[in-house]
Scaffold this active site. Structure first.
Site, short mmCIF file in Angstrom:
data_model
loop_
_atom_site.label_atom_id
_atom_site.label_comp_id
_atom_site.label_asym_id
_atom_site.label_seq_id
_atom_site.Cartn_x
_atom_site.Cartn_y
_atom_site.Cartn_z
N ASP A 1 -13.02 -39.74 -68.29
CA ASP A 1 -12.81 -40.20 -69.67
C ASP A 1 -13.03 -39.09 -70.69
OD1 ASP A 1 -12.15 -42.76 -68.89
OD2 ASP A 1 -14.18 -43.54 -69.16
N HIS B 1 -11.72 -41.64 -62.24
CA HIS B 1 -11.38 -43.00 -61.83
C HIS B 1 -9.91 -43.30 -62.09
CE1 HIS B 1 -13.02 -43.13 -65.93
NE2 HIS B 1 -12.11 -44.05 -66.16
N HIS C 1 -8.36 -39.90 -63.82
CA HIS C 1 -8.87 -39.21 -65.01
C HIS C 1 -10.38 -39.35 -65.12
CE1 HIS C 1 -8.57 -43.39 -66.39
NE2 HIS C 1 -9.49 -43.08 -67.31
N ARG D 1 -15.37 -51.94 -72.51
CA ARG D 1 -16.00 -50.68 -72.11
C ARG D 1 -16.86 -50.11 -73.23
NH1 ARG D 1 -12.43 -45.50 -71.11
NH2 ARG D 1 -12.58 -45.47 -73.36
#
Ligand SMILES: O=C(O)CCC(=O)C(=O)O
Ligand SMILES: [Fe+2]
Length: 278
Positions: A99, A254, A97, A269
């Site tokens: 983000d 990723h 995917h 994150r």
């Protein structure tokens, strides 16, 4: 001092040596990191041990930070998302995917820090949409250049519902689904800074190529998802505690490898706001 940058693969990735991300960046370091990100698309820094405040400060050098609508965050610091397998079902990240492409303006990038790792496993892979696009035939590139695709938050998160999750998580997911109806993005994105073209569909969120009948869209997306993640366009990072990754979310996707449960893995994150893909 100029940055010391060691490329990891021809398609993408580089390790940046001799930099401490806890100290504010000088303007030359800032510029050098921006250039390195454009060139390598994902940068890695070892031995950083960023506290959440340092983490947010580093990421904010590159833009305003995004608050994730579904994932939990560090208490008092909504910009720092916590991906902790002890309190969250993170298996949705074990899908290729990019983000938050369910937003009209997906994140331009993200900074991910390894806080606690399993003894082995839990690697993350990245793939270059620029390399993937460049390897297609001119004929297929021409077709794709004129197409758009729908991205839908509901495609990515449903599998997490089956896991051990809290009522708060479910409430946030439901609200996020209502607030984020499906959006369309170009299938091929032009990087707003470098001008390079990147394939911009991802298995996590992309449901449909808008201009094609369902059967054709399904077949073409299946091909594109597989093509985009060919080993030649990817790298796999083996984390050490204290590592930081900084990726360009406009040109990459990723996959967090889900091979270590029931061992615990904790990642922090920060995502940086982006602009509307064109
Ligand atoms: O846990 C990871 O390695 C990556 C998770 C992920 O998809 C993200 O942070 O955006
Ligand atoms: Fe992600």
């Amino acid at each position: 001092m100029p940055l010391h940058i060691r490329p990891l693969t021809p398609a993408l990735g580089a390790q940046v040596l001799d930099i401490d991300l806890r100290t504010p960046l000088s303007s030359s370091q800032h510029h050098a990191l921006e250039q390195a990100l454009l060139e390598h698309q994902v940068l890695f820094f070892r031995d950083q041990s960023l506290a959440p405040g340092d983490h947010a400060r580093f990421a904010a050098h590159f833009g305003d930070l995004h608050v994730h609508p579904v994932y939990p965050h560090v208490p008092g610091l909504p910009e720092i998302t916590v991906l902790d397998t002890q309190s969250l079902d993170t298996r949705d990240t074990a899908t290729w995917h990019t983000d938050v492409t369910f937003l009209a303006t997906p994140a331009m990038g993200a900074v991910l820090a390894a806080r606690q790792l399993p003894p082995c496993g839990g690697d993350t892979l990245w793939a270059s949409g620029i390399a993937a696009y460049g390897a297609l035939s001119p004929q297929l590139r021409q077709l794709l250049d004129g197409l758009s695709a729908t991205h839908d938050i509901s495609k990515h998160f449903p599998q997490a519902i089956e896991g051990v999750i809290t009522a708060q998580y479910m409430a946030r997911l439901k609200a996020a689904q209502v607030q984020n109806p499906p959006v369309s993005h170009p299938v091929v994105r032009t990087h707003p800074v470098s001008g390079r073209k990147a394939l911009f569909v991802n298995e996590g969120f992309t449901t449909r190529i808008d201009q094609l009948p369902v059967a054709e869209s399904d077949a073409l997306l299946r091909f594109l998802f597989a093509h985009a993640t060919r080993p030649e366009f990817t790298l796999r990072w083996r984390w050490q505690t204290g590592d930081v990754a900084f990726w360009d979310n406009r040109a990459t996707q990723h996959y967090a490898v889900d091979d270590y449960l029931p061992q615990r893995r904790v990642m922090h994150r920060a995502a940086i706001l982006g602009d509307k893909p064109f």
